[in-house]
Scaffold this active site. Structure first.
Site, PDB file in Angstrom:
ATOM      1  N   HIS A 246       7.210  -3.346 -38.694  1.00 61.15           N
ATOM      2  CA  HIS A 246       7.725  -4.524 -39.410  1.00 61.15           C
ATOM      3  C   HIS A 246       8.428  -4.183 -40.721  1.00 61.15           C
ATOM      4  O   HIS A 246       9.056  -5.040 -41.330  1.00 61.15           O
ATOM      5  CB  HIS A 246       6.606  -5.548 -39.660  1.00 61.15           C
TER       6      HIS A 246
ATOM      7  N   CYS B 282      -4.387  -4.656 -56.461  1.00 65.99           N
ATOM      8  CA  CYS B 282      -5.549  -3.983 -57.021  1.00 65.99           C
ATOM      9  C   CYS B 282      -5.142  -3.130 -58.200  1.00 65.99           C
ATOM     10  O   CYS B 282      -4.145  -2.424 -58.159  1.00 65.99           O
ATOM     11  CB  CYS B 282      -6.185  -3.095 -55.978  1.00 65.99           C
TER      12      CYS B 282
ATOM     13  N   ALA C 258       0.067  -0.301 -39.239  1.00 72.28           N
ATOM     14  CA  ALA C 258      -0.082   0.886 -40.085  1.00 72.28           C
ATOM     15  C   ALA C 258      -1.481   0.925 -40.697  1.00 72.28           C
ATOM     16  O   ALA C 258      -2.030   2.002 -40.924  1.00 72.28           O
ATOM     17  CB  ALA C 258       0.966   0.869 -41.197  1.00 72.28           C
TER      18      ALA C 258
ATOM     19  N   THR D 278      -4.429  -2.728 -23.440  1.00 69.65           N
ATOM     20  CA  THR D 278      -3.366  -2.947 -22.467  1.00 69.65           C
ATOM     21  C   THR D 278      -2.033  -2.564 -23.099  1.00 69.65           C
ATOM     22  O   THR D 278      -1.731  -3.007 -24.205  1.00 69.65           O
ATOM     23  CB  THR D 278      -3.330  -4.426 -22.036  1.00 69.65           C
TER      24      THR D 278
ATOM     25  N   GLN E   2       6.922   3.268 -45.951  1.00 68.96           N
ATOM     26  CA  GLN E   2       8.015   2.833 -46.833  1.00 68.96           C
ATOM     27  C   GLN E   2       9.248   3.737 -46.729  1.00 68.96           C
ATOM     28  O   GLN E   2      10.243   3.487 -47.410  1.00 68.96           O
ATOM     29  CB  GLN E   2       7.533   2.792 -48.289  1.00 68.96           C
TER      30      GLN E   2
ATOM     31  N   SER F 186       5.029   1.914 -39.470  1.00 70.75           N
ATOM     32  CA  SER F 186       4.919   0.490 -39.150  1.00 70.75           C
ATOM     33  C   SER F 186       6.266  -0.041 -38.682  1.00 70.75           C
ATOM     34  O   SER F 186       7.309   0.330 -39.225  1.00 70.75           O
ATOM     35  CB  SER F 186       4.471  -0.284 -40.396  1.00 70.75           C
TER      36      SER F 186
END
Lengths: 85, 369
Positions: free
Chosen positions: B196, B318, B69, B232, B176, B194
């Site tokens: 995962h 952050c 992502a 690939t 999310q 994403s």
């Protein structure tokens, strides 16, 4: 007067201050600015021993630190802090 | 160890792992090769892409596999900037993932103006503010679909519609939201996903790009899975991601019911602790629980829990002045809460016993204060 700015490209507070920094640069061309990236300029940043909060503005006169401004500030607040350094 | 950090990443579903292993060991040829094994790989990949396109309700040519992502977020902003160099203004929110802020920050260093869409007192995007922020040179509005700290489901559909009226591209980070809630991409031009975060493998993400959107590839090297990104073709990863999405779709109701029950159990337990304040956001997904323990430093609190076998997170790394959470401050207006917030990420894999243990350790921790 030299202003050393320590920030990171992934930091929203640093991003939101970009306009402020550019505006002050334009208004005060007599000041010298040096910008360091927290991650990419580790060697240059390390001697300043900054904490967890960024951005950090280190104001130097005659190569001596006279003021340190930490975190997000409005244009007027940052300019005032710098003018009073 | 008890894992309550499913919003950070999820374990690989064994069924997804089996699919990955099966394809990677059996259908391993390069899908760009013209021989029979290559054609077999291409057929498998085409089937995976079709599952993904169906899941998101977009044309199959909109699916651009990436390595993450993070890459997709960078691709969206930098790819658009390269394609439309006269558009020099970008709008983001303070809730974005570091990779989106990083890409916007990179553009800012190249001279782009970047504005932040304000939040309402409920912590949701101020949709109407888009009308005043959007300029003739606005390149893209990029807003995450879910606040990763409080779990608030943001009004991305309304924002996308507003951007369409202004003829400005709209990009959203769905990372999310996928596998946790529904969405409508009708007016969305680009989206990031994403694997995962939805019990798929790490190492694959997607940039969804509608056919009408122009973009310049960041990785050049010829046609691969798509013409937009050279590499690939990762047959196994594509099949695994497609399988993870299929399972998320087929088991959506069952998973949500479990998560809602665990969420309610956590909330009931937190309410028993006088030192704990629940930071309840509007439209929050039950997969997220955000709370504050005023007077504590999250890094110390998290260490205590980790030492007692429980893993979860606080706010993002952050922060601005006073290290306060932008999300928590937006919904509470309280600095003390915003600098002492914690985030639990719940899953259908979370058990009643795990929540009981967490609440017990929490009570012990509060007792030490």
């Amino acid at each position: 007067m030299t202003i050393i700015v320590i920030s990171a490209v992934w930091c929203h507070a640093c991003l939101s201050m970009r306009k402020t920094i550019n505006a002050i640069k334009t208004k005060h061309p007599e000041w010298t600015w040096i910008e360091y990236d927290l991650d990419l300029d580790e060697d240059q940043v390390a001697p300043f021993k900054i904490g967890k909060i960024i951005p950090v503005f280190i104001v130097q006169k005659n190569n001596t630190e006279v003021k340190r401004i930490v975190g997000e500030h409005s244009l007027s607040a940052l300019e005032s802090e710098l003018l009073n350094a | 160890m008890i894992y309550l950090d499913y919003s950070a990443t999820t374990p690989l579903d064994p069924r997804v792992a089996a699919k990955w292993m099966d394809v990677e060991t059996r259908v391993y040829a390069n899908a760009n090769s013209a021989h029979a094994l290559g054609l077999a790989s291409k057929a498998i990949n085409d089937a995976s892409l079709a599952v993904m396109a169906g899941f998101f309700g977009v044309p199959v040519e909109s699916i651009i596999p990436t390595a993450s992502a993070v890459e997709a977020n960078n691709f969206a902003l930098k790819g658009l900037a390269l394609k439309y160099p006269k558009k020099r203004h970008v709008i983001v929110s303070a809730l974005e993932h570091a990779s989106l802020i990083g890409a916007a920050g990179y553009l800012a260093h190249q001279g782009y103006d970047v504005d932040t869409l304000p939040l309402t007192p409920q912590g949701l995007y101020d949709v109407e503010a888009l009308d005043t922020l959007i300029r003739p040179d606005t390149l893209v509005v990029s807003l995450t679909a879910v606040d990763s700290e409080t779990g608030s489901r943001q009004p991305i559909e309304s924002c996308a519609e507003r951007c369409r009226l202004h003829h400005v591209f709209f990009h959203t980070d769905l990372t999310q939201l996928v596998g946790k809630g529904s969405f409508d991409l009708s007016h969305v031009d680009l989206a990031t996903v994403s694997a995962h975060k939805v019990y798929g493998p790490k190492g694959i993400g997607l940039l969804i790009k509608k056919p009408h959107v122009g973009i310049v590839p960041l990785l050049h090297g010829g046609h691969s899975v798509t013409p937009w990104r050279a590499s690939t073709p990762p047959n196994g990863l594509l099949a695994a991601f497609a399988e993870a999405l299929r399972l998320a779709h087929d088991e959506a109701d069952q998973r949500l019911a479990i998560v809602q029950a665990r969420h309610d159990q956590v909330i009931a337990g937190l309410r028993q602790q006088s030192r704990v304040t629940i930071n309840q956001a509007s439209q929050a997904l039950p997969h997220f629980v955000n709370f504050s323990i005023v007077g504590t430093r999250p890094e110390e609190g998290l260490r205590y829990f980790s030492d007692h076998g429980i893993c979860f997170s606080s706010k993002s790394a952050c922060s601005g002045q006073d290290e306060k959470s932008v999300s928590v401050y937006a919904i509470t207006g309280d600095e003390a809460l915003a600098i002492s917030s914690y985030r639990l990420g719940l899953s259908h894999l979370t058990t009643v016993t795990e929540i009981e243990t967490f609440l017990s350790v929490l009570a012990d921790y509060v007792g030490t204060l």
